[in-house]
Enzyme design. Structure first.
Site, PDB file in Angstrom:
ATOM      1  CG  HIS A 464      -1.806   1.162   1.357  1.00 46.16           C
ATOM      2  ND1 HIS A 464      -3.135   1.123   1.022  1.00 46.16           N
ATOM      3  CD2 HIS A 464      -1.569   2.447   1.778  1.00 46.16           C
ATOM      4  CE1 HIS A 464      -3.682   2.311   1.219  1.00 46.16           C
ATOM      5  NE2 HIS A 464      -2.760   3.134   1.684  1.00 46.16           N
ATOM      6  CD  GLU A 465       1.633   3.706   3.623  1.00 51.02           C
ATOM      7  OE1 GLU A 465       1.885   4.773   3.029  1.00 51.02           O
ATOM      8  OE2 GLU A 465       0.560   3.517   4.219  1.00 51.02           O
ATOM      9  CG  HIS A 468       0.293   6.259  -0.773  1.00 50.35           C
ATOM     10  ND1 HIS A 468      -0.737   6.912  -1.411  1.00 50.35           N
ATOM     11  CD2 HIS A 468      -0.251   5.720   0.361  1.00 50.35           C
ATOM     12  CE1 HIS A 468      -1.854   6.782  -0.698  1.00 50.35           C
ATOM     13  NE2 HIS A 468      -1.589   6.068   0.375  1.00 50.35           N
ATOM     14  CG  HIS A 471       0.427   8.893  -7.136  1.00 48.97           C
ATOM     15  ND1 HIS A 471      -0.741   9.208  -6.476  1.00 48.97           N
ATOM     16  CD2 HIS A 471       0.312   9.479  -8.357  1.00 48.97           C
ATOM     17  CE1 HIS A 471      -1.524   9.919  -7.266  1.00 48.97           C
ATOM     18  NE2 HIS A 471      -0.906  10.110  -8.416  1.00 48.97           N
TER      19      HIS A 471
END
Length: 676
Positions: A464-465, A468, A471
């Protein structure tokens, strides 16, 4: 010695920074930023996009970089002195932000460009920056009369202080509690890895037996495996009482003050509530849409959740004669039921998820999807010896980003996991300046006999991190303020939640899930069990997330002046979403850092909102192949590189060819067939 924060630096000079450097560095950087704004407003040339909007985007770079260093240290490696510094600096940053937003001469120049935009040859990104900047100024008081602007300044300064105090109190409460166990029978049921970590913690403090804390890698296994119900209760009550005890760390008055100030601020700016103000710049647009979204999901998830809870209650009754499940029972009996139904014990999985191999795995997946290469380097300065650094390059060897990773809990680190940016990507004078991105987590520590072995939940958190981080790393825009994760809050979770899907795929797991001792690949049977159990208690999990979203909206989409007690208000907000009885000694709001310290006020719903997007997006990958080059390039080129240069739905449709299908989430969660 010269102040390292005032020198020109590329990567942050962490080892050279002393606490006493921060205040003079901020004074200098604030003066420099003000001078840059003055240069824009005093420019005698007619306002243009270049001499006003582009110049404004370029301003305060040093200030932003120093701020990112201080505030990440305050979250990841804090101490009393750093906390005091942030309390001094934070109001000054609020004052600068207000001075900027309420600068009449600056706003007049922006308005002049905005009103005559057709006279400039603007690119699509230029126009987006112009529109967003103009709206940002009007939304934050540029058109207010002077007396209201003065009050706005007071509110923002006060809120900055309160938010910091809230976080300090939660961290202090987390660090203050320890459960010291000396009897072997009191750790019955706990896996050896958890016992070993607790024994090591006790040894570090010169105590015999075992020490358990409220930090997640210690707390969660205890709640999931400890047979002693009274000790589980003790841990749960301590965890749920953070910020809610009669001591100096009580957050009740802070919560009430923050929501009242937010409401007053929204009213000053012409909005009915704080949620109305926030959601105007979200995909959801307004509180009504969020309430409708949450209620529609609740309608579909609640019957499934109640059925699952009834099954769990019956199981606990048959197993241990538990008449009423309490909050300290749910994780324990859920784990036992999961083991029974799927023959899956998370402890069996952990040996296949050694941290270093999982990190290598997520790097390999990024390489296969987006052609990125990660090289571990030791010549980049760090703020703690455990922080790892990587140089990220493309296929041609060009620098894409600098990547920092900080994986384990410490007393100076707040709970949870997050991504932060030390340097924004932007294009300046034709040079594409690449970003410096960091992820901070709280994963199980290695012990004296074993490396860091992750739970499957920790594996999905890492992915998940890292989503990010991708991105941020792949950002490719002209302007820093539109770069990377500078997107609408209910869109920002798409890249992170999408990447979690790879954790459930054979083809991806084969890249990194190998036994830390034997090197054997994770057995096919285990992968099948992970998949089969993916939707285990999905109704209950969905109900839990919805309850948090509804609590957030209750605080922020109503007038808070009549709220008398935090706990009473919270219980009313939770009504209809709670399966276990409320516990008088516990309150979630007083430690709900996402909305009272982080940026999720009126935005917690976005986790579920983004799940709709990620379920629909991953269905596209599944259809074409999870490493399909064409789909990966579409996602990279239309979403990861674009930042906030276009409306999020426009970006999503460019990737997917259509708007997202809400049923994709319900189908993946197994909730459609449960209610149809």
């Amino acid at each position: 010695m010269a102040n390292p924060l005032l020198q020109k630096f590329d990567t942050a000079p962490f080892s050279e920074i002393k606490n006493e450097h921060f205040e003079p560095a901020f004074e200098n950087a604030l003066a420099e930023a003000r001078a840059e704004i003055d240069a824009i407003t005093q420019n005698e040339e007619k306002p243009s996009f270049k001499n006003t909007l582009a110049a404004l985007d370029e301003s305060a770079e040093q200030l932003n970089r120093i701020s990112s260093i201080l505030f990440n240290l305050n979250s990841a490696e804090t101490n009393e002195e750093i906390q005091q510094i942030t309390q001094i600096i934070s109001p000054k940053l609020s004052e600068f932000s207000n001075d900027l937003m309420l600068n009449k001469a600056l706003f007049n120049r922006i308005k002049s460009v905005f009103k005559s935009k057709e006279n400039f040859s603007l690119t699509e990104e230029d126009e987006r920056l112009l529109n967003e900047t103009y709206q940002n100024f009007t939304r934050n008081g540029a058109n207010l009369p002077e007396d209201k602007q003065t009050r706005l300044r007071e509110i923002d300064q006060e809120m900055a202080k309160l938010s910091l105090q809230f976080g300090e109190h939660v961290l202090a409460e987390t660090n203050a509690f320890q459960l010291h166990i000396t009897k072997e029978e009191d750790v019955e049921g706990l896996p050896e890895s958890s016992k070993e970590a607790a024994a090591q913690l006790a040894q570090n403090e010169n105590k015999k037996g075992y020490l358990f804390s409220l930090h997640y890698p210690s707390y969660l296994p205890f709640m999931k495996y400890a047979k002693n119900r009274e000790l589980r209760k003790k841990m749960a009550l301590a965890f749920g009482a953070k910020g809610f005890q009669e001591n100096k760390n009580n957050n009740e008055s802070i919560v009430l003050e923050i929501v009242k100030l937010r409401h007053e601020r929204a009213n000053l700016l012409g909005y009915t509530t704080h949620a109305d103000f926030v959601l105007e710049q979200r995909m959801a647009k307004n509180p009504e849409k969020v309430h409708s979204f949450l209620n529609e999901l609740l309608e579909k998830a609640k019957p499934a959740a109640e059925k699952e809870f009834e099954e769990l209650s019956q199981f606990a009754k048959e197993l241990d004669r538990i008449d009423q499940l309490q909050k300290w029972d749910v994780a324990y009996y859920s784990e036992k039921l999961k083991q029974k139904k799927f023959d899956l014990d998370e402890e069996q999985l952990k040996p296949y998820f050694e941290l270093t191999k999982v990190v290598d795995g997520v790097f390999t997946i990024a390489q296969k999807l987006y052609q990125l290469n990660f090289e571990k380097v030791t010549d980049i300065d760090v703020y703690h010896k455990e922080v790892e650094t990587y140089k990220v390059t493309d296929q041609k060897g060009n620098l894409v980003a600098i990547f920092y990773a900080d994986f384990h809990p410490r007393p100076g680190k707040r709970d949870g996991a997050w991504m932060t940016i030390y340097k924004n990507q932007k294009i300046k004078n034709g040079n594409n300046e690449r970003p410096h991105i960091s992820i901070v987590c709280n994963f199980t520590r290695p012990t004296s006999s074993k490396p860091s072995l992750l739970t499957f939940n920790e594996v999905t958190t890492l992915f998940h991190e890292f989503g990010h981080a991708l991105h941020g790393m792949l950002a490719n825009t002209t302007y820093a303020s539109l770069s990377g994760a500078n997107v609408y809050w209910d869109f920002v979770e798409l890249p992170s939640q999408l990447l979690e899907n790879w954790c459930y795929e054979d083809e991806a797991l084969a890249l990194f899930a190998t036994h830390f001792e034997s090197g054997e690949k994770i057995p096919k049977a285990f992968i099948e069990k992970i998949k089969a159990s993916a939707n285990f208690q999905e109704g209950m999990q969905t109900l839990r997330q919805l309850s948090f979203g509804k609590l957030d909206m209750a605080w922020h989409s109503n007038d808070p002046k009549h709220i008398e007690g935090v706990k009473q208000f919270e219980d009313e907000a939770f009504e209809g979403t709670q399966l276990c009885p409320s516990v008088a000694e516990n309150c979630m709001s007083t430690a709900f850092s996402h909305i009272f310290q982080g940026g999720y006020s009126s935005g917690y719903y976005s986790y579920k909102w983004a799940e709709v997007l990620d379920a629909d997006a991953f269905a596209f990958f599944k259809e074409k192949g999870i490493f399909n080059e064409e789909v990966a390039q579409k996602f990279k080129n239309n979403i990861l590189t674009q930042g906030g240069t276009k409306d999020p739905m426009e970006l999503y449709k460019a990737f997917r060819g259509k708007e997202p299908d809400p049923d994709a989430l319900l189908k993946r969660a197994g909730l459609l067939e449960k209610v149809d």
